[in-house]
Design a protein around this motif. Structure first.
Motif, PDB file in Angstrom:
ATOM      1  N   ARG A 365      40.284  36.200  -4.344  1.00 47.77           N
ATOM      2  CA  ARG A 365      39.194  34.920  -5.134  1.00 47.77           C
ATOM      3  C   ARG A 365      37.938  35.514  -5.614  1.00 47.77           C
ATOM      4  O   ARG A 365      37.389  36.054  -4.822  1.00 47.77           O
ATOM      5  CB  ARG A 365      39.127  33.565  -4.276  1.00 47.77           C
ATOM      6  N   VAL A 366      38.013  35.117  -6.965  1.00 50.67           N
ATOM      7  CA  VAL A 366      36.802  36.141  -7.436  1.00 50.67           C
ATOM      8  C   VAL A 366      36.006  34.352  -7.635  1.00 50.67           C
ATOM      9  O   VAL A 366      36.193  33.067  -8.423  1.00 50.67           O
ATOM     10  CB  VAL A 366      36.895  36.884  -8.857  1.00 50.67           C
ATOM     11  N   SER A 367      34.825  34.965  -7.331  1.00 54.23           N
ATOM     12  CA  SER A 367      33.930  33.118  -7.544  1.00 54.23           C
ATOM     13  C   SER A 367      32.861  33.727  -8.019  1.00 54.23           C
ATOM     14  O   SER A 367      31.893  34.950  -8.146  1.00 54.23           O
ATOM     15  CB  SER A 367      33.275  33.184  -6.116  1.00 54.23           C
ATOM     16  N   ILE A 368      32.478  33.593  -9.293  1.00 57.59           N
ATOM     17  CA  ILE A 368      31.605  33.276 -10.427  1.00 57.59           C
ATOM     18  C   ILE A 368      30.773  32.216 -10.490  1.00 57.59           C
ATOM     19  O   ILE A 368      30.127  31.605 -11.271  1.00 57.59           O
ATOM     20  CB  ILE A 368      32.007  34.173 -11.337  1.00 57.59           C
ATOM     21  N   TYR A 369      29.606  31.869  -9.707  1.00 58.33           N
ATOM     22  CA  TYR A 369      28.604  30.884  -9.092  1.00 58.33           C
ATOM     23  C   TYR A 369      27.787  31.220 -10.429  1.00 58.33           C
ATOM     24  O   TYR A 369      27.817  32.667 -10.659  1.00 58.33           O
ATOM     25  CB  TYR A 369      28.248  30.326  -8.351  1.00 58.33           C
ATOM     26  N   ASN A 370      26.942  30.990 -10.316  1.00 60.21           N
ATOM     27  CA  ASN A 370      25.646  31.049 -12.130  1.00 60.21           C
ATOM     28  C   ASN A 370      24.842  32.168 -11.643  1.00 60.21           C
ATOM     29  O   ASN A 370      24.625  32.850 -12.534  1.00 60.21           O
ATOM     30  CB  ASN A 370      24.805  29.874 -11.490  1.00 60.21           C
TER      31      ASN A 370
END
Ligand code: PMP
Length: 396
Positions: A365-370
């Motif tokens: 899971r790649v989480s690309i938050y701000n």
């Protein structure tokens, strides 16, 4: 400064470096005073209004307890509202509509059922439309929904953090929320869990919502603060509802308590509010949500392109259907014996952390938050391309 790890974890997540630098100063000396907190909180509220274009029809409330506490609070407050509107109805005739598209909305529906005092209707369950009838791998099309007549609430989760599916922000996408199916002439009891996509882009149909809530800890701050946007007709006298037979509402869960005391009924999570305020200022300086919507589009498109390239090489496999994928949390499998662990280990060696999928679904899971920058995303993309190139499955 020493090089810092790149945090691709699903939360608590990265914060902008300049904000962290500013916060360390503010911790020692907050504007030369200790007594400005009320004014600071008001400025945080104003900045949320500016960023999301929240009109005076809606109040902004600050609380604690995260999204999980709101699973219960939305039920209590909206059932109290329904009781005041329809005092004569029997409990079982009060219906709560839940749109279930992933493990978080499933949990929210389970909490509503656990609390009792109403009937939970699953207005849509995306698993029915999945590859194996049991995965949360899609956002269903409009024909999948059946909403009740005059429900006490209609609940959906904008972005499913674990499963990696998200309602589209494009009005005409088959994966957008079916606003067009909801009644036009009523004040909609629409509740949106925006925990993991808050402030990544504007919220479609914000003014049609009764309640929008989000923990700060993905895109706007550290854990500890929960932000609520509540339409004013949903801030009701819960005690009057109790006198008519509704379940009594714990005082800190009542939106009226929060609203009547400007969110300062009990001690607020001051540190989290302080840092969230800095992040919002920083976001406004960069250009607000237009800037972030573009950034979110670019970063996620790059990750999905690298994923597609890896799929063509037979090494990656998306876990979700095309068109349903989240812009915040991209989930995929790495195919081949031992290659998932190898992918994660290689990323860690390069300073990229938090890429393992949620334990319930596995994979990546790649989480690309701000606060994950485009450059940091590019580093991941090159690694994905390199990995896919090295392990390409050559077809005969
Ligand atoms: N809803 C969603 C979509 C989430 O991602 C999370 C947490 N990651 C929650 C609810 C629960 O939030 P919290 O941990 O703040 O209670």
């Amino acid at each position: 400064m020493e090089s810092r790890a790149i945090n691709f974890g699903a939360g608590p997540s990265a914060l902008p470096t300049s904000v962290l630098q500013e916060a360390t100063k503010g911790l020692l000396n907050f504007k030369g005073t200790a007594s400005e907190f009320t004014a600071y909180l008001q400025s945080v509220e104003q900045n949320i209004r500016k960023l999301l274009d929240v009109q005076p029809t809606h109040s902004i409330l600050f609380t604690q307890g995260g999204g999980t506490t709101q699973f219960s609070a939305v039920v209590l407050n909206m059932l109290a509202r329904h009781r005041l509107l329809h005092p004569q109805l029997k409990d079982e005739d009060r219906v709560l509509d839940y749109v279930v598209t992933g493990s978080w909305s499933k949990k929210a529906a389970e909490e509503a059922r656990r609390m009792g005092g109403s009937t939970v209707n699953i207005a849509a369950d995306s698993r029915k439309y999945s590859k194996d009838q049991k995965s949360f791998d899609n956002i269903p099309t409009a024909d999948a929904y059946s909403f009740s007549n005059d429900p006490a609430l209609i609940y959906y989760c904008a972005n499913e953090t674990v499963d990696g599916v998200e309602f589209s922000a494009e009005e005409n996408s088959p994966a957008s929320f079916p606003f067009q199916l909801l009644p036009k002439n009523a004040l909609l009891p629409l509740v949106g869990d925006y925990s993991s996509s808050f402030m990544s882009r504007p919220i479609p149909h914000l003014s049609d919502h009764a309640i929008i809530y989000a923990g700060a800890q993905k895109n706007v701050g550290p854990a500890g603060l929960t932000i609520l946007i509540v339409r004013n007709d949903c801030i009701v006298d819960v005690d009057a509802a109790t006198r008519l037979g509704a379940t009594s509402v714990p005082i800190c869960l009542s939106y009226k308590t929060l609203a009547d005391h400007n969110s300062l009924f009990n001690t607020p999570p001051v540190l989290s509010i302080y840092i969230t305020g800095l992040v919002l200022e920083y976001m406004l300086q960069l250009g607000g949500l237009d800037y972030y919507a573009d950034l979110t589009n670019r970063k996620s498109r790059k990750v999905y392109d690298a994923l597609k390239d890896g799929e063509n090489k037979g090494i990656f496999k998306s876990k979700v259907k095309e068109g349903s994928g989240s812009q915040m949390n991209v989930v995929f499998d790495v195919l081949g014996e031992g290659l998932l662990a190898k992918f994660v280990a290689g990323a860690e060696e390069r300073g990229m952390k938090g890429l393992k999928g949620h334990r319930s679904v596995g994979g990546i899971r790649v989480s690309i938050y701000n606060a994950v920058t485009e450059e940091e995303t590019d580093q991941l993309i090159s690694y994905m391309e390199q990995f896919a190139g090295q392990h390409e499955v050559i077809k005969e």
